[in-house]
Enzyme design. Structure first.
Site, PDB file in Angstrom:
ATOM      1  N   LYS A  60       4.872  21.868   9.678  1.00  0.00           N
ATOM      2  CA  LYS A  60       5.037  20.709  10.571  1.00  0.00           C
ATOM      3  C   LYS A  60       6.460  20.658  11.124  1.00  0.00           C
ATOM      4  O   LYS A  60       6.672  20.496  12.322  1.00  0.00           O
ATOM      5  CB  LYS A  60       4.735  19.419   9.798  1.00  0.00           C
ATOM      6  N   ASN A  61       7.429  20.780  10.210  1.00  0.00           N
ATOM      7  CA  ASN A  61       8.818  20.556  10.622  1.00  0.00           C
ATOM      8  C   ASN A  61       9.379  21.663  11.489  1.00  0.00           C
ATOM      9  O   ASN A  61      10.465  21.521  12.050  1.00  0.00           O
ATOM     10  CB  ASN A  61       9.711  20.335   9.390  1.00  0.00           C
ATOM     11  N   VAL A  66      19.609  12.594  -0.106  1.00  0.00           N
ATOM     12  CA  VAL A  66      19.438  12.839   1.332  1.00  0.00           C
ATOM     13  C   VAL A  66      19.086  11.563   2.099  1.00  0.00           C
ATOM     14  O   VAL A  66      19.689  11.276   3.131  1.00  0.00           O
ATOM     15  CB  VAL A  66      18.387  13.944   1.574  1.00  0.00           C
ATOM     16  N   ARG A 103      -0.445  12.513   9.042  1.00  0.00           N
ATOM     17  CA  ARG A 103       0.657  12.896   9.932  1.00  0.00           C
ATOM     18  C   ARG A 103       1.116  14.329   9.644  1.00  0.00           C
ATOM     19  O   ARG A 103       1.572  15.019  10.559  1.00  0.00           O
ATOM     20  CB  ARG A 103       1.861  11.961   9.743  1.00  0.00           C
TER      21      ARG A 103
HETATM   22  C1  UD1 Z   1      14.175  16.481   8.624  1.00  0.00           C
HETATM   23  C2  UD1 Z   1      12.716  16.590   8.248  1.00  0.00           C
HETATM   24  C3  UD1 Z   1      12.400  15.748   7.029  1.00  0.00           C
HETATM   25  C4  UD1 Z   1      13.340  16.126   5.891  1.00  0.00           C
HETATM   26  C5  UD1 Z   1      14.786  16.059   6.347  1.00  0.00           C
HETATM   27  C6  UD1 Z   1      15.763  16.555   5.297  1.00  0.00           C
HETATM   28  C7  UD1 Z   1      11.583  16.950  10.343  1.00  0.00           C
HETATM   29  C8  UD1 Z   1      10.647  16.413  11.366  1.00  0.00           C
HETATM   30  N1  UD1 Z   1      11.892  16.124   9.356  1.00  0.00           N
HETATM   31  O1  UD1 Z   1      14.410  15.118   8.969  1.00  0.00           O
HETATM   32  O2  UD1 Z   1      11.059  16.010   6.642  1.00  0.00           O
HETATM   33  O3  UD1 Z   1      13.147  15.215   4.832  1.00  0.00           O
HETATM   34  O4  UD1 Z   1      14.972  16.876   7.509  1.00  0.00           O
HETATM   35  O5  UD1 Z   1      15.420  17.823   4.876  1.00  0.00           O
HETATM   36  O6  UD1 Z   1      12.009  18.085  10.388  1.00  0.00           O
HETATM   37  N2  UD1 Z   1      21.710  11.246   9.430  1.00  0.00           N
HETATM   38  C9  UD1 Z   1      22.683  10.449   9.981  1.00  0.00           C
HETATM   39  N3  UD1 Z   1      22.950  10.586  11.311  1.00  0.00           N
HETATM   40  C10 UD1 Z   1      22.290  11.477  12.109  1.00  0.00           C
HETATM   41  C11 UD1 Z   1      21.291  12.290  11.537  1.00  0.00           C
HETATM   42  C12 UD1 Z   1      21.004  12.160  10.192  1.00  0.00           C
HETATM   43  O7  UD1 Z   1      23.307   9.642   9.292  1.00  0.00           O
HETATM   44  O8  UD1 Z   1      22.589  11.548  13.311  1.00  0.00           O
HETATM   45  C13 UD1 Z   1      21.386  11.126   7.995  1.00  0.00           C
HETATM   46  C14 UD1 Z   1      19.964  10.596   7.782  1.00  0.00           C
HETATM   47  O9  UD1 Z   1      19.928   9.193   7.839  1.00  0.00           O
HETATM   48  C15 UD1 Z   1      19.668  11.141   6.415  1.00  0.00           C
HETATM   49  C16 UD1 Z   1      20.412  12.478   6.388  1.00  0.00           C
HETATM   50  O10 UD1 Z   1      21.382  12.401   7.422  1.00  0.00           O
HETATM   51  O11 UD1 Z   1      20.199  10.312   5.423  1.00  0.00           O
HETATM   52  C17 UD1 Z   1      19.531  13.684   6.598  1.00  0.00           C
HETATM   53  O12 UD1 Z   1      18.837  13.578   7.802  1.00  0.00           O
HETATM   54  P1  UD1 Z   1      18.356  14.852   8.636  1.00  0.00           P
HETATM   55  O13 UD1 Z   1      18.746  16.104   7.909  1.00  0.00           O
HETATM   56  O14 UD1 Z   1      18.807  14.693  10.030  1.00  0.00           O
HETATM   57  O15 UD1 Z   1      16.786  14.720   8.544  1.00  0.00           O
HETATM   58  P2  UD1 Z   1      15.750  14.726   9.737  1.00  0.00           P
HETATM   59  O16 UD1 Z   1      16.077  15.810  10.697  1.00  0.00           O
HETATM   60  O17 UD1 Z   1      15.548  13.356  10.247  1.00  0.00           O
END
Ligand code: UD1
Length: 423
Positions: free
Chosen positions: A11-12, A316, A386
């Site tokens: 999915k991701n 995370v 989903r």
């Molecule tokens: C992706 C995955 C999700 C997985 C996660 C971590 C998809 C669709 N989803 O989510 O399944 O659990 O990686 O492996 O691929 N953060 C900020 N600011 C930002 C971006 C992120 O503070 O601009 C924080 C988030 O709130 C979170 C952390 O960084 O606490 C990690 O987020 P991120 O690695 O970006 O996860 P996603 O890409 O949303």
């Protein structure tokens, strides 16, 4: 649970590759795409923008020739956070993107500041109004970007934005998840010049244009991990095939630490064990190659069964212990303090009504119900749909006793998500 399951496409990865198809006008073909709700939602987003989509036998054909809109509306984006990944590609293709602020899983305030700061570093102007973010730039300029945190989504969005920027972009402290390597390979096959995707330093040499391509989506390591836990908690013997074990190394190490037998064999992983022999172990979620946060909830089910205490630390996401109360209703003994959870093991579960708070926790609750005595009713399973292709059908095919029922408890004669045809 005994037998063999084939892993679906990730999915991701699929969602980001779909977004990346916007980068070039023409027809992109993606194989091994999972039939899940998030893929349908991303298809709707692309169709809204003007793409023409066909999905047959796991192959998704996306014709982006007529994409003209650069606006992604709230109704679509709020259903799935990954919709924000269209920002980089749209900015690249049209010089601007207007995207509603995202929704998605209920995992705390998931911000997009790293995405936006990175785009600004690339020369984009960022404005926020009426619940939308608008980014614009005549042409992005290569630059150096240091991410505060190795965010998966920000790394991907910035990678997709930088591929046609002028000059060279370096993303440091980039996320190293295998899905980023998959995206890198996809972009390279479109004509991008990228080095280091899948490492913490990615170098992107901008090119003038990209062309549509064809690509096979990598296997879903989280789906594989979920089924491996299902086998472990039910004392089964399961082989999951179609996945290279090394992308689950830390997770497999933790299964072994608990006392689950794990055998790695080429693109297959076999697990078996006796729940009475399991002992607790501590787990801390971290960016890849650390323990995946998406397998934290299933792991809590296993640790509840194992003898002794375990400490689970969620590094995370905030609010990723939201399902613990539901697990306690089934018989778990878990105390949460901030981002730590103390899991007192040696528990047996009994059936109850529980509710899925999000995708991965939803799957974990089903696993807990499978090992519990009596009947467990898991509600709000739209979360599971989903992200898991043919979830109930796959589990049933290896002996799990579960069925999908409607609101009145009547069996549904047709799965909401069709079982994939064998490949
Ligand atoms: C992706 C995955 C999700 C997985 C996660 C971590 C998809 C669709 N989803 O989510 O399944 O659990 O990686 O492996 O691929 N953060 C900020 N600011 C930002 C971006 C992120 O503070 O601009 C924080 C988030 O709130 C979170 C952390 O960084 O606490 C990690 O987020 P991120 O690695 O970006 O996860 P996603 O890409 O949303």
């Amino acid at each position: 649970m005994t037998g063999r399951l084939h892993v679906s496409g990730a999915k991701n990865s699929a969602l980001k590759l779909m977004a990346a198809s916007l980068l070039a006008p023409g027809t992109t073909r993606l194989h091994n795409v999972p039939q899940i709700q998030d893929v349908r939602t991303m298809s709707e987003v692309l169709e809204f923008l003007g793409a023409v989509i066909d999905f047959q036998d796991g192959t998704l054909t996306i014709d982006t020739t007529k994409v003209e809109s650069h606006v992604a509306p709230y109704d679509l984006v709020q259903r799935m956070r990954a919709s924000i990944q269209i920002m980089g590609p749209l900015l690249n293709r049209f010089g601007r993107a207007r995207v509603a602020m995202p929704g998605g899983c209920n995992l705390g305030p998931r911000k997009i500041d790293f995405h936006l700061r990175g785009l600004e570093r690339l020369g984009a102007t960022v404005r926020a109004d009426h619940g939308f973010v608008e980014v614009s730039a005549e042409r992005l300029r290569g630059t150096s970007i240091f991410l505060d945190y190795p965010s998966v989504g920000a790394t991907e969005n910035l990678l997709m934005a930088a591929v046609t920027a002028t000059g060279t972009t370096v993303i440091d402290n980039a996320a190293r998840e295998p899905e980023i390597l998959d995206l890198g390979k996809f972009l390279i096959s479109m004509g991008a010049r990228i080095e280091g995707a899948g490492t913490s330093r990615i170098e992107i040499h901008g090119v003038d244009e990209l062309s549509p391509t064809e690509h096979t989506v990598m296997p879903d390591r989280i789906e594989a991990g979920t089924y491996l836990v299902a086998a472990a908690v039910t004392g089964g013997d399961l082989e999951v095939e179609g996945i290279t074990p090394h992308i689950l190394q830390m997770f497999l190490a933790k299964l072994r630490a608990v006392g689950v037998h794990v055998q790695e064999n080429g693109r297959k992983i076999r697990v078996w064990g006796s729940p009475g022999d399991y002992t607790g172990t501590d787990v801390a979620t971290l960016p890849y190659p650390g323990f995946p946060t998406d397998l934290q909830a299933p792991m809590m089910v296993l640790l509840s069964l194992a003898q002794g205490s375990s400490i689970v630390t969620e590094n995370v996401f905030e609010n990723r212990f939201g399902f613990v109360d539901e697990l306690i209703r089934l018989g778990a003994d878990i105390k949460v303090a901030g981002h730590h959870a103390l899991v007192n093991g040696g528990r047996s579960f009994t059936g109850a009504i529980v509710r899925c708070p999000d995708l991965r926790a939803g799957a974990a609750l089903v696993l807990a119900g499978m090992m519990g005595e009596g009947v467990t009713e898991v509600r709000d399973i739209f979360h599971i749909d989903r992200g898991y292709e043919g979830f109930t059908e796959k589990l049933r095919s290896v002996g799990a006793d579960l069925e999908r029922v409607d609101a009145e408890g009547e069996p549904l004669d047709r799965p909401l998500v069709e079982t994939p045809s064998p490949s």
